[in-house]
Structure formats: C-alpha cells, structure tokens
Design a protein around this motif. Structure first.
Motif, short mmCIF file in Angstrom:
data_model
loop_
_atom_site.label_atom_id
_atom_site.label_comp_id
_atom_site.label_asym_id
_atom_site.label_seq_id
_atom_site.Cartn_x
_atom_site.Cartn_y
_atom_site.Cartn_z
N GLY A 1 0.80 -1.23 0.00
CA GLY A 1 0.00 0.00 0.00
C GLY A 1 0.83 1.27 0.00
O GLY A 1 0.31 2.35 -0.28
N THR A 2 2.11 1.17 0.33
CA THR A 2 2.99 2.34 0.33
C THR A 2 3.04 2.95 -1.06
O THR A 2 3.11 2.23 -2.06
CB THR A 2 4.41 1.94 0.76
OG1 THR A 2 4.35 1.42 2.09
CG2 THR A 2 5.37 3.11 0.73
N ILE A 3 3.01 4.28 -1.13
CA ILE A 3 3.14 4.98 -2.41
C ILE A 3 4.35 5.88 -2.34
O ILE A 3 4.59 6.57 -1.34
CB ILE A 3 1.89 5.81 -2.74
CG1 ILE A 3 0.68 4.88 -2.95
CG2 ILE A 3 2.12 6.67 -4.00
CD1 ILE A 3 -0.61 5.59 -3.25
N VAL A 4 5.13 5.89 -3.42
CA VAL A 4 6.24 6.82 -3.59
C VAL A 4 5.96 7.59 -4.87
O VAL A 4 5.66 6.99 -5.91
CB VAL A 4 7.60 6.10 -3.66
CG1 VAL A 4 8.72 7.09 -3.96
CG2 VAL A 4 7.89 5.39 -2.34
N ALA A 5 6.06 8.90 -4.79
CA ALA A 5 5.84 9.76 -5.96
C ALA A 5 6.93 10.82 -6.00
O ALA A 5 7.44 11.23 -4.97
CB ALA A 5 4.47 10.42 -5.89
N VAL A 6 7.26 11.23 -7.21
CA VAL A 6 8.23 12.30 -7.37
C VAL A 6 7.56 13.43 -8.14
O VAL A 6 6.81 13.19 -9.09
CB VAL A 6 9.54 11.81 -8.05
CG1 VAL A 6 9.29 11.37 -9.48
CG2 VAL A 6 10.62 12.85 -8.01
#
Length: 148
Positions: A105-110
């Motif tokens: 469920g973790t989200i990483v966005a740049v």
C-alpha cells in the motif's frame, strides 16, 4: 524557471511546498477515504531536508514524508532506486512526475525536486491501506499542481 532553478524562484519556497502534506485539504481526503473524522490533529515536523506529517487514525496512523532533494535529477534518481527495490510495484500514471504503489500500500511519488512517501503500514486492520495512501497522494498532488 530553467534547469537548476530553485523551487522558490517563481513560487513558494521549498519548505512551504513540502509542508503542504499537512494541509487541511489532505486531512479532508484522508477523512473521506476513512469515512470518519480523525481522532486528533495531524502533526508535522522537519528533520533535515525531510518534512514528515503523521495523521492519527483510530487504532493506528498514516505517515506522509517529503524529501526535498534539491534537484529534479536527484529526485528522479532516488525514485528509480526505491522503485527497483520493490517487488511488483504498480505504476500510478498521472500522479506527479512518476509514482508507484508497493504491494503493502505504500506509495512513492516524485514531483519536481520532491520525493513523497506515503506509508499506510500502521493503519488499523479493516482499512484499505492502498486506498488510504492513494487518497492522500491525490490530495497532495492537487496542492502541488497549483491550486491555492
């Protein structure tokens, strides 16, 4: 702004942008995803170049963190490193410059020089961690893409 221009050259300073992860708009999105109000106010703090905002949930928490890595190139490189470390990430098109969601469920966005981590790992059982993280990321990206 051209390459290498600071975030504050034509808009709000980087610290202001990063701190938007603690804005009421994000809290509203978290509450809408939960279908309930939060038991207390979210708390944000700086540690070096990272701003972390913790949203208290009944029986857990949701943690958002933004790293200001100073340049778009460094942010993209950090994102690629994190993305490669995750087995079977799901690419999330249309969120920031790039984004993925891990199976937990973790989200990483740049976005520009900012690397956003949304960690729903401490959310209580019975809550869709992926949906909760997604709601938070969408709200942050709405703040960041120019609506004030």
């Amino acid at each position: 702004p051209g390459l290498g221009a600071a975030a504050g050259a034509s808009g709000p300073p980087a610290k202001t942008i990063a701190a938007e992860i603690c804005e009421p708009m994000v809290r509203n999105a978290v509450e809408a995803s939960l279908g309930a109000t939060l038991p207390a106010a979210q708390q944000g703090a700086w540690a070096g170049r990272t701003f972390t905002c913790t949203y208290p949930l009944t029986g857990g928490q949701l943690v958002l963190a933004v790293d200001d890595v100073r340049t778009k190139a460094k942010a993209r490189a950090a994102y690629r490193t994190l993305n490669r470390a995750v087995p079977h990430p799901t690419r999330l098109n249309g969120l920031g410059d790039r984004a993925y969601q891990a199976p937990d469920g973790t989200i990483v966005a740049v976005k520009d020089q900012f690397l956003l981590h949304v960690d729903p790992g401490a959310a209580p059982a019975g809550i869709s961690k992926g949906d909760l993280a997604f709601a938070a990321v969408v709200a942050v990206m709405s703040c960041w893409s120019g609506g004030t």
